[in-house]
Write a protein that holds these residues in place. Structure first.
Motif, PDB file in Angstrom:
ATOM      1  N   ALA A   1       0.849  -1.188   0.000  1.00  0.00           N
ATOM      2  CA  ALA A   1       0.000   0.000   0.000  1.00  0.00           C
ATOM      3  C   ALA A   1       0.887   1.242   0.000  1.00  0.00           C
ATOM      4  O   ALA A   1       2.058   1.190   0.417  1.00  0.00           O
ATOM      5  N   ASP A   2       0.331   2.357  -0.478  1.00  0.00           N
ATOM      6  CA  ASP A   2       1.059   3.628  -0.395  1.00  0.00           C
ATOM      7  C   ASP A   2       1.419   3.894   1.059  1.00  0.00           C
ATOM      8  O   ASP A   2       0.716   3.469   1.983  1.00  0.00           O
ATOM      9  N   LEU A   3       2.513   4.592   1.269  1.00  0.00           N
ATOM     10  CA  LEU A   3       2.894   4.976   2.617  1.00  0.00           C
ATOM     11  C   LEU A   3       1.969   6.090   3.098  1.00  0.00           C
ATOM     12  O   LEU A   3       1.506   6.911   2.305  1.00  0.00           O
ATOM     13  N   CYS A   4       1.718   6.119   4.375  1.00  0.00           N
ATOM     14  CA  CYS A   4       0.899   7.170   4.967  1.00  0.00           C
ATOM     15  C   CYS A   4       1.677   8.477   4.973  1.00  0.00           C
ATOM     16  O   CYS A   4       2.916   8.480   4.927  1.00  0.00           O
ATOM     17  N   ASP A   5       0.958   9.581   5.066  1.00  0.00           N
ATOM     18  CA  ASP A   5       1.594  10.886   5.028  1.00  0.00           C
ATOM     19  C   ASP A   5       2.629  11.056   6.147  1.00  0.00           C
ATOM     20  O   ASP A   5       3.620  11.746   5.967  1.00  0.00           O
ATOM     21  N   ALA A   6       2.417  10.416   7.278  1.00  0.00           N
ATOM     22  CA  ALA A   6       3.330  10.568   8.415  1.00  0.00           C
ATOM     23  C   ALA A   6       4.368   9.446   8.502  1.00  0.00           C
ATOM     24  O   ALA A   6       5.091   9.359   9.493  1.00  0.00           O
TER      25      ALA A   6
ATOM     26  N   PRO B   1       3.133   6.494  16.441  1.00  0.00           N
ATOM     27  CA  PRO B   1       2.351   5.251  16.458  1.00  0.00           C
ATOM     28  C   PRO B   1       1.161   5.263  15.494  1.00  0.00           C
ATOM     29  O   PRO B   1       0.846   4.249  14.891  1.00  0.00           O
ATOM     30  N   GLU B   2       0.531   6.398  15.322  1.00  0.00           N
ATOM     31  CA  GLU B   2      -0.641   6.474  14.438  1.00  0.00           C
ATOM     32  C   GLU B   2      -0.263   6.630  12.961  1.00  0.00           C
ATOM     33  O   GLU B   2      -1.130   6.651  12.099  1.00  0.00           O
ATOM     34  N   ALA B   3       1.017   6.714  12.645  1.00  0.00           N
ATOM     35  CA  ALA B   3       1.461   6.945  11.263  1.00  0.00           C
ATOM     36  C   ALA B   3       1.070   5.832  10.304  1.00  0.00           C
ATOM     37  O   ALA B   3       0.909   6.063   9.122  1.00  0.00           O
ATOM     38  N   GLY B   4       0.893   4.618  10.820  1.00  0.00           N
ATOM     39  CA  GLY B   4       0.584   3.496   9.959  1.00  0.00           C
ATOM     40  C   GLY B   4      -0.886   3.323   9.630  1.00  0.00           C
ATOM     41  O   GLY B   4      -1.249   2.473   8.850  1.00  0.00           O
TER      42      GLY B   4
END
Length: 180
Positions: A135-140, A169-172
């Motif tokens: 999946a695309d990486l998250c913005d963070a 922790p919420e970056a994923g």
């Protein structure tokens, strides 16, 4: 002379896998950007991450660096470029960007290549080189580092690791659709 001929004969008789020259490629997303403008520089955290990348790859023997036209990719690779005395290869952000990067990597047989991409190009580049669909990486997400050993034939070996400061922790957990 005999030794040279013997070595050449042994090399020719060796299985193709032993003669093949795999490419080792390290694929990362650019480091943290200073703002949401079209072509921002790195933030303080991004500069620290770029320094961490240079430290992590200090002994990797990087021989080539591939970046996009965005300055954040070049700035992320800057420490590696300076340490190794390299000039980056810039691959345009065109509809064929991912295929162009994969082609440029494969042309570097036997070399170690650093590719600095974007949240939506890093996973696609890993896949284009024979790795798994990601999946695309998250913005963070900035700490992901993918190392692939890409043989001339067959599936690559892929190792996913992290470098620099850990992501929050919420970056994923994010929505897709990030912009490069």
């Amino acid at each position: 002379m005999r030794l040279t001929l013997l070595a050449a004969a042994l090399l020719l008789a060796a299985p193709a896998a032993l003669r093949a020259q795999p490419v080792t490629v390290v694929v990362v997303r650019h480091a943290e950007k200073a703002d949401a403008s079209a072509d921002p520089v790195l933030s303080e955290a991004g500069t620290a991450r770029a320094e961490a990348l240079a430290a992590a790859l200090k002994d990797a023997g990087v021989q080539a660096v591939i970046v996009s036209p965005r300055q954040r990719t070049r700035l992320t690779a800057q420490g590696v470029l300076q340490a190794r005395g390299l000039t980056p290869e810039v691959v345009g952000l065109t509809p064929t960007h991912v295929a162009d990067v994969a082609r440029a990597v494969r042309a570097r047989k036997g070399q170690v290549v650093l590719v600095v991409g974007h949240s939506n190009t890093v996973p696609a580049i890993v896949t284009a080189l024979g790795g798994p669909k990601l999946a695309d990486l998250c913005d963070a997400q900035y700490s992901q580092l993918f190392t692939l050993v890409v043989p001339e034939q067959g599936a690559p070996t892929v190792v996913r690791s992290q470098y620099g400061a850990p992501d929050a922790p919420e970056a994923g957990s994010c929505a897709t659709g990030m912009k490069p």
